[in-house]
Design an enzyme around this catalytic site. Structure first.
Site, mmCIF file in Angstrom:
data_model
loop_
_atom_site.group_PDB
_atom_site.id
_atom_site.type_symbol
_atom_site.label_atom_id
_atom_site.label_comp_id
_atom_site.label_asym_id
_atom_site.label_seq_id
_atom_site.Cartn_x
_atom_site.Cartn_y
_atom_site.Cartn_z
ATOM 1 N N CYS A 149 -6.585 12.957 -8.899
ATOM 2 C CA CYS A 149 -5.578 12.395 -7.989
ATOM 3 C C CYS A 149 -4.719 13.433 -7.284
ATOM 4 C CB CYS A 149 -4.677 11.414 -8.752
ATOM 5 S SG CYS A 149 -3.590 12.206 -9.954
ATOM 6 N N CYS B 101 -3.631 12.802 -17.449
ATOM 7 C CA CYS B 101 -2.770 12.856 -16.275
ATOM 8 C C CYS B 101 -1.868 11.629 -16.285
ATOM 9 C CB CYS B 101 -3.632 12.889 -15.012
ATOM 10 S SG CYS B 101 -2.686 12.769 -13.474
ATOM 11 N N CYS C 233 -5.279 22.800 -24.226
ATOM 12 C CA CYS C 233 -6.646 23.262 -24.034
ATOM 13 C C CYS C 233 -7.310 22.279 -23.065
ATOM 14 C CB CYS C 233 -7.349 23.289 -25.386
ATOM 15 S SG CYS C 233 -8.930 24.116 -25.383
ATOM 16 N N CYS D 14 -4.437 17.777 -10.870
ATOM 17 C CA CYS D 14 -5.474 16.879 -11.374
ATOM 18 C C CYS D 14 -6.601 16.786 -10.349
ATOM 19 C CB CYS D 14 -4.870 15.502 -11.641
ATOM 20 S SG CYS D 14 -6.086 14.280 -12.182
ATOM 21 N N CYS E 194 -2.853 9.301 -12.966
ATOM 22 C CA CYS E 194 -4.079 8.503 -12.855
ATOM 23 C C CYS E 194 -4.730 8.191 -14.198
ATOM 24 C CB CYS E 194 -5.084 9.178 -11.931
ATOM 25 S SG CYS E 194 -5.863 10.659 -12.610
#
Length: 137
Positions: free
Chosen positions: A56, A101, A124, A53, A104
């Protein structure tokens, strides 16, 4: 945006997010935006590694699950266990499954039921929401 009412392990104020993200990352991850198709350098990434991510640093996808979907966005047939969450996205007069995510709450993209075996799923993802970490040799 529903991430404001949900609780995630990593929490930051809007000012803190703006301080650590580029304007485009903020627009996508925190504002549920979408990058233009075909613009991510991650579309051409072929090395072994992990996609984390951009907000984070949590691991999200393995390069082993990446494939060329022809859509213009980095695509994966599976997320790492427990790495992402989903919710229904009813924006733009359609119903899709939004992916975020799990650490976060940052918006990553959408998952569709038209991917390859073994899962039949196509995650995607917005490349700007991801950072590629190559496997150390």
């Amino acid at each position: 945006m529903s991430t404001k009412t949900e609780s995630f392990p990593v929490q930051k104020s809007e000012a803190e997010w703006r301080a650590v993200l580029t304007p485009e990352q903020y627009r996508v991850l925190r504002g549920h935006g979408t990058e233009r198709a075909g613009t991510s350098p991650l579309n051409h990434e072929k090395r072994d590694g992990i996609y984390v991510c951009a907000g984070c640093g949590a691991p999200l996808f393995s390069s082993e699950a990446k494939y060329e979907s022809g859509t213009g966005w980095p695509s994966f047939f599976r997320a790492l266990p427990g790495a992402v969450g989903t919710r229904i996205d009813r924006s733009f007069f359609m119903v899709r499954t939004e992916v975020h995510c799990a650490t976060c709450g940052g918006h990553l993209g959408h998952v569709f039921p038209d991917g390859p075996p073994p899962t039949g799923e196509r995650y995607c993802m917005n490349g700007v929401a991801l950072v590629f970490r190559p496997k150390e040799e």
